[in-house]
Design an enzyme around this catalytic site. Structure first.
Site, PDB file in Angstrom:
ATOM      1  N   CYS A  71      13.435  24.982   3.588  1.00 28.32           N
ATOM      2  CA  CYS A  71      12.517  25.606   2.622  1.00 28.32           C
ATOM      3  C   CYS A  71      11.719  24.518   1.906  1.00 28.32           C
ATOM      4  O   CYS A  71      11.903  23.329   2.153  1.00 28.32           O
ATOM      5  CB  CYS A  71      13.292  26.422   1.593  1.00 28.32           C
ATOM      6  SG  CYS A  71      14.554  27.503   2.283  1.00 28.32           S
TER       7      CYS A  71
ATOM      8  N   ARG B  10       0.428 -10.899   6.608  1.00 22.06           N
ATOM      9  CA  ARG B  10       0.403  -9.650   5.831  1.00 22.06           C
ATOM     10  C   ARG B  10       1.662  -8.885   6.215  1.00 22.06           C
ATOM     11  O   ARG B  10       1.705  -8.189   7.221  1.00 22.06           O
ATOM     12  CB  ARG B  10      -0.851  -8.842   6.175  1.00 22.06           C
ATOM     13  CG  ARG B  10      -2.153  -9.639   6.087  1.00 22.06           C
ATOM     14  CD  ARG B  10      -3.369  -8.759   6.408  1.00 22.06           C
ATOM     15  NE  ARG B  10      -3.333  -8.170   7.744  1.00 22.06           N
ATOM     16  CZ  ARG B  10      -3.869  -8.713   8.840  1.00 22.06           C
ATOM     17  NH1 ARG B  10      -4.498  -9.866   8.771  1.00 22.06           N
ATOM     18  NH2 ARG B  10      -3.785  -8.104  10.003  1.00 22.06           N
TER      19      ARG B  10
ATOM     20  N   LYS C  13       0.840  -1.205   0.000  1.00 18.67           N
ATOM     21  CA  LYS C  13       0.000   0.000   0.000  1.00 18.67           C
ATOM     22  C   LYS C  13       0.877   1.258   0.000  1.00 18.67           C
ATOM     23  O   LYS C  13       2.076   1.178   0.331  1.00 18.67           O
ATOM     24  CB  LYS C  13      -0.924  -0.011   1.222  1.00 18.67           C
ATOM     25  CG  LYS C  13      -0.204  -0.034   2.564  1.00 18.67           C
ATOM     26  CD  LYS C  13      -1.168  -0.382   3.700  1.00 18.67           C
ATOM     27  CE  LYS C  13      -0.469  -0.397   5.054  1.00 18.67           C
ATOM     28  NZ  LYS C  13      -1.335  -0.964   6.115  1.00 18.67           N
TER      29      LYS C  13
ATOM     30  N   TYR D 244      14.647  31.493   5.858  1.00 16.79           N
ATOM     31  CA  TYR D 244      13.424  32.220   6.228  1.00 16.79           C
ATOM     32  C   TYR D 244      13.371  32.467   7.722  1.00 16.79           C
ATOM     33  O   TYR D 244      13.706  31.603   8.532  1.00 16.79           O
ATOM     34  CB  TYR D 244      12.177  31.413   5.836  1.00 16.79           C
ATOM     35  CG  TYR D 244      11.913  31.381   4.350  1.00 16.79           C
ATOM     36  CD1 TYR D 244      11.636  32.539   3.635  1.00 16.79           C
ATOM     37  CD2 TYR D 244      11.908  30.164   3.668  1.00 16.79           C
ATOM     38  CE1 TYR D 244      11.380  32.493   2.275  1.00 16.79           C
ATOM     39  CE2 TYR D 244      11.653  30.105   2.308  1.00 16.79           C
ATOM     40  CZ  TYR D 244      11.391  31.278   1.612  1.00 16.79           C
ATOM     41  OH  TYR D 244      11.141  31.223   0.274  1.00 16.79           O
TER      42      TYR D 244
ATOM     43  N   ASP E 239      12.035  23.633  -1.155  1.00 13.56           N
ATOM     44  CA  ASP E 239      12.829  22.905  -2.148  1.00 13.56           C
ATOM     45  C   ASP E 239      14.324  22.833  -1.844  1.00 13.56           C
ATOM     46  O   ASP E 239      15.068  22.201  -2.585  1.00 13.56           O
ATOM     47  CB  ASP E 239      12.681  23.583  -3.518  1.00 13.56           C
ATOM     48  CG  ASP E 239      11.285  24.102  -3.736  1.00 13.56           C
ATOM     49  OD1 ASP E 239      10.369  23.258  -3.769  1.00 13.56           O
ATOM     50  OD2 ASP E 239      11.093  25.337  -3.823  1.00 13.56           O
TER      51      ASP E 239
ATOM     52  N   HIS F  87      -6.678  -7.617  13.079  1.00 11.92           N
ATOM     53  CA  HIS F  87      -5.476  -6.779  13.076  1.00 11.92           C
ATOM     54  C   HIS F  87      -5.197  -6.330  14.508  1.00 11.92           C
ATOM     55  O   HIS F  87      -6.102  -5.889  15.209  1.00 11.92           O
ATOM     56  CB  HIS F  87      -5.740  -5.560  12.166  1.00 11.92           C
ATOM     57  CG  HIS F  87      -4.517  -4.748  11.857  1.00 11.92           C
ATOM     58  ND1 HIS F  87      -3.356  -5.288  11.382  1.00 11.92           N
ATOM     59  CD2 HIS F  87      -4.292  -3.407  11.947  1.00 11.92           C
ATOM     60  CE1 HIS F  87      -2.461  -4.323  11.188  1.00 11.92           C
ATOM     61  NE2 HIS F  87      -3.003  -3.179  11.530  1.00 11.92           N
TER      62      HIS F  87
ATOM     63  N   ARG G  52     -11.148  -0.130  14.281  1.00 11.85           N
ATOM     64  CA  ARG G  52     -11.079   0.595  13.013  1.00 11.85           C
ATOM     65  C   ARG G  52     -12.191   0.115  12.080  1.00 11.85           C
ATOM     66  O   ARG G  52     -13.111   0.863  11.799  1.00 11.85           O
ATOM     67  CB  ARG G  52      -9.688   0.393  12.395  1.00 11.85           C
ATOM     68  CG  ARG G  52      -9.413   1.236  11.185  1.00 11.85           C
ATOM     69  CD  ARG G  52      -7.937   1.276  10.827  1.00 11.85           C
ATOM     70  NE  ARG G  52      -7.379  -0.014  10.461  1.00 11.85           N
ATOM     71  CZ  ARG G  52      -6.096  -0.191  10.111  1.00 11.85           C
ATOM     72  NH1 ARG G  52      -5.254   0.827  10.104  1.00 11.85           N
ATOM     73  NH2 ARG G  52      -5.648  -1.389   9.795  1.00 11.85           N
TER      74      ARG G  52
END
Ligand SMILES: *Cc1c(COP(=O)(O)O)cnc(C)c1O
Length: 373
Positions: A314, A223, A40, A268, A316, A170, A139
């Site tokens: 930042c 799993r 997943k 910043y 990027d 689970h 859940r």
């Protein structure tokens, strides 16, 4: 989001490590048990189809995903093995799941009756169903043995539309050294199972932590998720029975490097000011890549040395304090080893006050995945 192919920032994925981890786990299972790799969230950020391929080579026989589209991605890529969608899918898509041979998690009779209408109309085949039991995760899933019995009866009466393929639960605390709550859940599970008139093909309760530390409970299918990627589900609180090898690394290069005088601010908010003349390097990764802003003050590795991230991260780019002059193009390791220094996914998670799962699947599509071995 576009993939930054012309930038030195990459996630490395060691497929040999994935095979190593799965191989070890498959060897611990008895002859009648299977391992389905949980892929997943794009294989916990590692790349779903690439991980799926490595997992099959190492002995996995099926897959688990969270949402139907993730299952369709695997089918479209040509995988023919069983695939279970662990979350609840809207009943409307039952015919599509039947048609593509994708197994559904079901937690109520209402879901079955709703899906029934669609399946009858579409006639695209039988739907494989795994009943999810809520033994304490809170859940999804059946709450009581009586509810489960009603649903099993319904399946038996509608065998042309449904195939009772699996039943599972689970655990909420399988990674906890204290097994009190685990035992409570396991007792509830046994209570459910005692009332079941007939067992389906697959009976499963184990995520990575359960299989690593409570293997006696396994049933005939596990799993296997995070441990397959080489990450300890407990984060270090309990040691696994064999060495897990992390598959994911994160590397980049300096794009800029400069000498600055004392008293100059970086980034910043001007939150960092040089206290003496310093060498400051810039690395092309930021929070838009999933490298969290909270990592200000954490370290990266340059030339085998730990270098502090100074100033705010930042979107990027981020800045680091270098021990001396280094040219643009110098390798920077953000997760992995350089010389005798190592930064693990767990180190990053600990600094961010979260779990490594969140860090691994948080890297965005802008960072290319590069497959090794
Ligand atoms: C995600 C998930 C798993 C895999 O868990 P890991 O801790 O990564 O092994 C197993 N079962 C269910 C129901 C899940 O949601």
């Amino acid at each position: 989001m576009i993939s930054g192919k012309h930038r030195p920032t990459v996630l490395t994925v060691d497929q040999r490590a994935i095979r190593h981890n799965i191989n070890h786990e498959v060897k611990r299972l008895d002859d009648h048990s299977e391992l389905w790799m949980v892929v997943k969230a794009n294989g916990y950020g590692h790349g779903a189809t690439q991980v799926a391929r490595a997992a099959l080579e190492a002995g996995a026989t099926g897959f688990c995903v969270a949402v139907l589209d993730e299952a369709l991605e695997l089918r479209d890529a040509g995988f023919t093995q069983p695939i279970l969608v662990l979350g609840i899918t809207t009943p409307e898509y039952a015919p599509l799941m039947a048609q593509r041979n994708i197994s559904a998690t079901v937690g109520s009779t209402e879901w079955l009756t709703a899906a029934m209408t669609y399946l009858q109309t579409a006639q695209l085949g039988r739907l494989n169903v795994h009943f999810g039991l809520d033994t304490g995760m809170g859940r999804i899933g059946f709450q009581t043995p009586a509810e489960l019995r009603t649903a099993v009866d319904y399946l038996d009466e509608h065998e042309q539309q449904f195939n009772f393929e699996g039943i599972f639960t689970h655990f909420a605390t399988a990674d906890d050294p204290d097994d009190t709550y685990f035992k409570t859940q396991y007792q509830r599970w046994e209570g459910f199972m005692a009332q079941l008139s007939h067992r389906p093909r697959y009976v499963h309760v184990s995520n990575s932590a359960t299989s690593l530390w409570h293997a006696a409970c396994n049933g005939n299918l596990i799993r296997f998720g995070v441990a397959g990627y080489g990450l300890n589900p407990s984060g270090g609180a309990i040691q696994p029975p064999y060495e897990l090898e992390p598959a994911m690394g994160l590397v980049s290069q300096l794009t800029f490097s400069k000498y600055v005088e004392a008293g100059r601010s970086i980034g910043y908010g001007a939150t960092y000011t040089t206290s003496q003349p310093e060498w400051i390097g810039t690395v092309p990764i930021g929070y838009a890549d999933g490298y969290e802003r909270r990592l200000q003050g954490f370290d990266v590795l340059v030339d085998g040395q730990r270098c502090e991230i100074v100033g705010r991260i930042c979107m990027d780019q981020l800045m680091i304090r270098l021990p001396k002059a280094y040219e643009p193009g110098t390798p920077v390791t953000l997760i992995g080893s350089d010389g005798n220094q190592t930064i693990t996914m767990q180190d990053v998670a600990t600094y961010c006050e979260t779990i490594h799962y969140e860090i691994a699947c948080g890297f965005t599509a802008r960072v290319p995945r590069v497959y090794q071995n």
